[in-house]
Each structure stands twice: as C-alpha cells, then as structure tokens.
Design an enzyme around this catalytic site. Structure first.
Site, PDB file in Angstrom:
ATOM      1  N   GLU A   1      69.715   9.853  25.108  1.00 58.86           N
ATOM      2  CA  GLU A   1      69.755   9.992  26.561  1.00 58.86           C
ATOM      3  C   GLU A   1      70.941   9.240  27.145  1.00 58.86           C
ATOM      4  O   GLU A   1      70.858   8.050  27.432  1.00 58.86           O
ATOM      5  CB  GLU A   1      68.455   9.477  27.194  1.00 58.86           C
ATOM      6  CG  GLU A   1      68.394   9.790  28.696  1.00 58.86           C
ATOM      7  CD  GLU A   1      67.141   9.272  29.373  1.00 58.86           C
ATOM      8  OE1 GLU A   1      66.527   8.320  28.857  1.00 58.86           O
ATOM      9  OE2 GLU A   1      66.784   9.816  30.433  1.00 58.86           O
TER      10      GLU A   1
ATOM     11  N   ASP B   1      59.712   7.908  26.180  1.00 59.17           N
ATOM     12  CA  ASP B   1      60.459   6.660  25.987  1.00 59.17           C
ATOM     13  C   ASP B   1      59.701   5.595  25.201  1.00 59.17           C
ATOM     14  O   ASP B   1      60.016   4.416  25.329  1.00 59.17           O
ATOM     15  CB  ASP B   1      60.874   6.095  27.355  1.00 59.17           C
ATOM     16  CG  ASP B   1      62.212   6.662  27.823  1.00 59.17           C
ATOM     17  OD1 ASP B   1      63.192   6.563  27.056  1.00 59.17           O
ATOM     18  OD2 ASP B   1      62.273   7.213  28.932  1.00 59.17           O
TER      19      ASP B   1
ATOM     20  N   HIS C   1      63.783  16.533  31.111  1.00 57.86           N
ATOM     21  CA  HIS C   1      62.769  15.891  31.973  1.00 57.86           C
ATOM     22  C   HIS C   1      63.240  15.905  33.425  1.00 57.86           C
ATOM     23  O   HIS C   1      63.680  14.900  33.959  1.00 57.86           O
ATOM     24  CB  HIS C   1      62.426  14.485  31.483  1.00 57.86           C
ATOM     25  CG  HIS C   1      63.579  13.516  31.389  1.00 57.86           C
ATOM     26  ND1 HIS C   1      64.714  13.766  30.666  1.00 57.86           N
ATOM     27  CD2 HIS C   1      63.756  12.282  31.926  1.00 57.86           C
ATOM     28  CE1 HIS C   1      65.530  12.741  30.769  1.00 57.86           C
ATOM     29  NE2 HIS C   1      64.984  11.817  31.536  1.00 57.86           N
TER      30      HIS C   1
ATOM     31  N   HIS D   1      60.627  14.715  26.555  1.00 60.73           N
ATOM     32  CA  HIS D   1      61.147  13.350  26.742  1.00 60.73           C
ATOM     33  C   HIS D   1      60.041  12.301  26.783  1.00 60.73           C
ATOM     34  O   HIS D   1      59.169  12.350  27.632  1.00 60.73           O
ATOM     35  CB  HIS D   1      61.946  13.277  28.044  1.00 60.73           C
ATOM     36  CG  HIS D   1      62.837  12.076  28.138  1.00 60.73           C
ATOM     37  ND1 HIS D   1      64.122  12.054  27.637  1.00 60.73           N
ATOM     38  CD2 HIS D   1      62.631  10.842  28.646  1.00 60.73           C
ATOM     39  CE1 HIS D   1      64.665  10.868  27.845  1.00 60.73           C
ATOM     40  NE2 HIS D   1      63.778  10.113  28.451  1.00 60.73           N
TER      41      HIS D   1
ATOM     42  N   HIS E   1      73.342   9.315  31.502  1.00 66.05           N
ATOM     43  CA  HIS E   1      72.134   8.748  32.113  1.00 66.05           C
ATOM     44  C   HIS E   1      72.521   8.513  33.577  1.00 66.05           C
ATOM     45  O   HIS E   1      73.143   9.389  34.184  1.00 66.05           O
ATOM     46  CB  HIS E   1      71.647   7.486  31.389  1.00 66.05           C
ATOM     47  CG  HIS E   1      70.295   7.058  31.860  1.00 66.05           C
ATOM     48  ND1 HIS E   1      70.093   5.950  32.650  1.00 66.05           N
ATOM     49  CD2 HIS E   1      69.080   7.631  31.687  1.00 66.05           C
ATOM     50  CE1 HIS E   1      68.804   5.868  32.949  1.00 66.05           C
ATOM     51  NE2 HIS E   1      68.164   6.869  32.375  1.00 66.05           N
TER      52      HIS E   1
ATOM     53  N   ASP F   1      58.142  12.438  30.494  1.00 66.19           N
ATOM     54  CA  ASP F   1      58.822  11.152  30.744  1.00 66.19           C
ATOM     55  C   ASP F   1      57.868   9.970  30.583  1.00 66.19           C
ATOM     56  O   ASP F   1      58.067   8.909  31.186  1.00 66.19           O
ATOM     57  CB  ASP F   1      59.459  11.128  32.143  1.00 66.19           C
ATOM     58  CG  ASP F   1      60.740  10.296  32.194  1.00 66.19           C
ATOM     59  OD1 ASP F   1      61.083   9.654  31.170  1.00 66.19           O
ATOM     60  OD2 ASP F   1      61.384  10.263  33.258  1.00 66.19           O
TER      61      ASP F   1
ATOM     62  N   HIS G   1      69.910  14.469  34.618  1.00 67.59           N
ATOM     63  CA  HIS G   1      70.750  13.305  34.952  1.00 67.59           C
ATOM     64  C   HIS G   1      72.204  13.592  35.300  1.00 67.59           C
ATOM     65  O   HIS G   1      72.942  12.662  35.614  1.00 67.59           O
ATOM     66  CB  HIS G   1      70.744  12.241  33.835  1.00 67.59           C
ATOM     67  CG  HIS G   1      69.518  11.399  33.761  1.00 67.59           C
ATOM     68  ND1 HIS G   1      69.356  10.267  34.543  1.00 67.59           N
ATOM     69  CD2 HIS G   1      68.395  11.489  33.018  1.00 67.59           C
ATOM     70  CE1 HIS G   1      68.187   9.710  34.253  1.00 67.59           C
ATOM     71  NE2 HIS G   1      67.573  10.439  33.343  1.00 67.59           N
TER      72      HIS G   1
HETATM   73 ZN   LIG Z   1      65.747   9.943  32.155  1.00 63.11          ZN
END
Ligand SMILES: [Zn+2]
Ligand SMILES: *[C@@H]1O[C@H](CO)[C@@H](O)[C@H](O)[C@H]1NC(C)=O
Ligand SMILES: *[C@@H]1O[C@H](CO)[C@@H](O)[C@H](O)[C@H]1NC(C)=O
Length: 420
Positions: A147, A46, A241, A44, A174, A310, A220
């Site tokens: 996600e 971003d 993650h 993961h 999420h 992450d 999540h």
């Molecule tokens: Zn997350």
C-alpha cells in the site's frame, strides 16, 4: 445459588435468541450457503500493520487464535468465512526517503511467517488458481498487496523483487505524493499537485506492472492518476478499499465517471467499511454499507463491485460490522435487497477472480517483452538518503559515447565531404 439460577436463565435466553436469529433469518442462511460455494475475497486488511505496532512483528509472542486486540483473528476469520485476503504490506508515508523499503520487506515477511505458523488456516496465494485451491482446502488464501508507491523508493527493480516475493497489487500512493504520482490529498486542496497525475516514470511503472501481472490499485490516488491509468493500463484495475463518492463525497471514494470507466475496463471497486468513507460521519450502519454496494452495482453493474473492508486499518466501523466475523451481515443485507445469488457471488469473489486472471493473461501475452531497465532520472529522486551509484557512471559512459559518436561523424564528414 440465586446468581447461578439467574445466569443459567441468561444462558438459556442467550442460546435461544442466537438459535432463533439464525433459524429465522433465511437471508443469513442463504448468505452462509453462498459463501461456502464462492470465496469471499477481501481487498484490504491491515492485520500485518497491527502485528508491527502491537508486537514489533514478534509472531512468537502472539497467538492468532486468542488475540483480542485486533479486528481480525483466526476464530473471527472462520466465523466470517473469509475465503481470501489481500493482506496489506503497509508502512506509513513518514518512512518515505528513510527505511520504507526495509519496513515493507518486513511486512511482507510477517505475512509469509503468518502462513507458515498457521498452515491449517492460511495458505499463501500468488494467483487466481491458488485462491481457488486454498478455498477447496478450507483455508484462507493469503495474498499480499503493498500500500503506497513510497514503498518502492522509485525503483522498478524493487517493484520486480516485490513481485517475486508474492506481492500481487501495488496501491500507487498512500496519503503522500511519491516522486512519480500524486495522492488523493491533492484533490482536497491540502497538498499541491507535483506531477499533474503521473510523471513519465510513473507511466513506465504502469507498463511494467502490466508486464509483470501485478494489479494496479487506484485507492488513495488523485482523479487525474485514476484517469491516466485507466487510459493506459492493458489490464483491469482495482480499488482495493474505496467506496462510492456519490453516496459519501469523500476524496478517498470513487466518483461515478471513474466508476463507469472502471467497469468498461473490467475492473472493480472493493467497498471500504470505514464509517468516515461510508457516511462521511463518525457512525454508520450495515444498511449504509449496503447503499454503496447498491450504488456501485447500479452505475458499474454487478461485475464492478467487491469487498474491501479495511479491517485493522480503521478505528470506526459500522454497527454490526465491528470485526471480520461480521461480514456475512452485509451479504445477508444484499440478499434482503433483492440481489440475485449470481450477483452476490460476483461481489464476493468472482469479480476479483476475473480481474486477477485477466491481469495474468495480459502478463502471459507480454512474455516476450523485456523488463524496463531505465531508471527514474536522478534529479527526480535526489535526497540526502540516496546515493547516485550507477547514475554517474552511466552518465559518464553515455557522454563519452556521445562524444565519440560526434567525433566519428565529424571525421566522416571531413573525409567524404558529406553530411548525412
Ligand atoms: Zn488505505
Ligand atoms: C472443507 O469443509 C467442508 C465443510 O466442513 C468439508 O465437507 C470438506 O471435507 C472440507 N475439505 C477439506 C479438504 O478439508
Ligand atoms: C484519456 O484519453 C482521452 C482520449 O484520448 C483523453 O481525451 C483524456 O484527456 C485522457 N485523460 C487523461 C487523464 O490522460
């Protein structure tokens, strides 16, 4: 003059200290060696979300070779020996029932464009084979993970279309409930449960993901969702993650009983480096992250652990792990703690490769199965931004059909005098 002498001395000192650290740390040397043999596959990152928030996805205005406002850029990727990355196509829960689907498509698009713009660094990957091919070409295999189920707007057609666009995992939620699944905040007590886990449509979605060969990501979600999916999925699952709840009791982390079930299913937990999930506090060190790896290995075995840093999704990272270039520090620490080469390679990438190829085998085994075309009941997704096209017609046709069938049966009964 004096200042030049001083700076020259500093440079000399700096060079010798750098040279000595790498020369004197056999664990780092070994770590880098293993990472050149087996790809580090991270679950993961971003960066795509940073591209939106910092540049509105205008890639032409960014140079990933020099970008310094992110934890990820090309020099950091090279230094960190990032073999493969699941880039996150993430849009906030705020977009649910608004423009989540469009925004998600744009995040998928920006990953595709990133691969096109830097072909010497990135190669789009949609299979376990692609990952190894990119690795052999010294490129970072670029996979896509969506996600949050809110990105689908409760549509199996959207799920399938995203698969066609290269998406290879979906994090079921999420940090918000969807019309078919509860998110982890329910387990903190800050939100009510809406589905007691997955709704019947949520279960349809799991079956469809198995059929497609899309990985199910349980980061999540609530524990109830984790267990329901572990009960029904034919393919192994991932936590892209998340870390270990026993080490830091945060509801985003994975409790031991779930960890054992993940292992039994052949899945993995990819360790998140976010300080708040590593130590349940604002600060953390490399050794704290290594504690999560040790724990997951102890409870789930060396086959159940992976990396899910992450990066660019979190603000606080451990000392010595500030950006993607630093990941080899964790690998060296695991070797220092006695992990064998094979165990390290499993965590780096072999475990994820096993999971993805198993999901591909499940897909191939289900080839004869038709796509699920039964939509979510309209009552479960009624909102002002959604039209009901299809539902009303299907409903009308359905009730006309039912009426016709009832009339036929009644007529038959009258004629033959029997009721079957
Ligand atoms: Zn997350
Ligand atoms: C990849 O890098 C290695 C080490 O630098 C080099 O030996 C190899 O030839 C490269 N392979 C390709 C396909 O560029
Ligand atoms: C999973 O299956 C087991 C065994 O059938 C059952 O006892 C358990 O309640 C199920 N868990 C969930 C969350 O559905």
């Amino acid at each position: 003059m004096l200042s030049e002498v001083i700076s020259a001395a500093f440079v000399a000192l700096w060079i010798s200290s750098c040279a000595s650290t790498s020369a004197e740390d056999p664990y780092m040397t070994r770590a880098l060696q293993l990472m050149s043999e087996t790809p580090l596959i991270d679950g993961h990152n971003d960066l795509p979300w940073q591209l939106r928030t910092q540049f509105n996805n205008e890639l032409n205005k960014v140079d990933l070779n020099t970008l310094e406002t992110t934890q990820t850029n090309i020099p950091k990727i090279k230094k960190g020996k990032l073999g493969a990355q699941f880039w996150s196509a993430y849009v906030p829960c705020e977009s649910q029932y608004k423009d989540a689907v469009r925004q998600t498509l744009e995040q998928i698009d920006v990953v595709h464009r990133m691969c096109q713009q830097y072909p010497e660094t990135f190669m789009l990957a949609i299979s376990s084979q692609d990952i190894m091919e990119a690795f052999r070409m010294n490129k970072t295999a670029s996979l896509i993970g969506v996600e949050g189920g809110h990105s689908l707007d409760s549509s199996l057609g959207t799920l399938r279309t995203m698969y066609q666009l290269g998406v290879r995992y979906l994090t079921l939620t999420h940090s918000c409930n969807t019309p078919w699944a509860d998110n982890w905040l329910v387990d903190t007590g800050s939100e009510p449960s809406q589905h007691n886990g997955l709704s019947p449509f949520g279960k349809q979605l799991i079956v469809e993901m198995n059929r497609l060969g899309m990985l199910i990501d349980l980061a999540h979600v609530t524990e109830a969702v984790m267990n329901q999916v572990l009960n029904m999925s034919e393919a192994p699952v991932i936590f892209s993650h998340s870390s270990a709840y026993s080490i830091c009791p945060h509801k985003r982390n994975v409790p031991d009983d779930v960890l054992i079930r993940v292992k039994d299913k052949g899945g993995i937990v990819m360790v998140n480096f976010y300080n708040d999930y590593v130590t349940c506090s604002k600060t953390a060190k490399i050794s704290d992250v290594a504690d999560h790896f040790d724990h997951i290995k102890k409870v789930g075995g060396p086959g159940a652990v992976g990396f899910g840093g992450d990066y660019d999704g979190v603000k606080r990272l451990p000392e010595g792990l500030e950006d993607v270039s630093k990941v080899p520090n964790v690998v060296a620490e695991l070797l220092r703690r006695g992990w064998s080469d094979e165990e390290v390679k499993a965590a780096l990438g072999n475990n994820l490769l096993r999971v993805l190829s198993q999901a591909e085998r499940v897909r191939d085994g289900l080839k004869a199965k038709r796509p699920d075309d039964v939509p979510i009941p309209f009552d479960e997704v009624k909102n002002p931004c959604r039209t009901s096209y299809g539902y009303s017609n299907a409903g009308a046709v359905h009730s006309l059909g039912t009426l016709a069938l009832a009339l036929t049966l009644a007529l038959q009964a009258l004629i033959t005098g029997t009721v079957s």
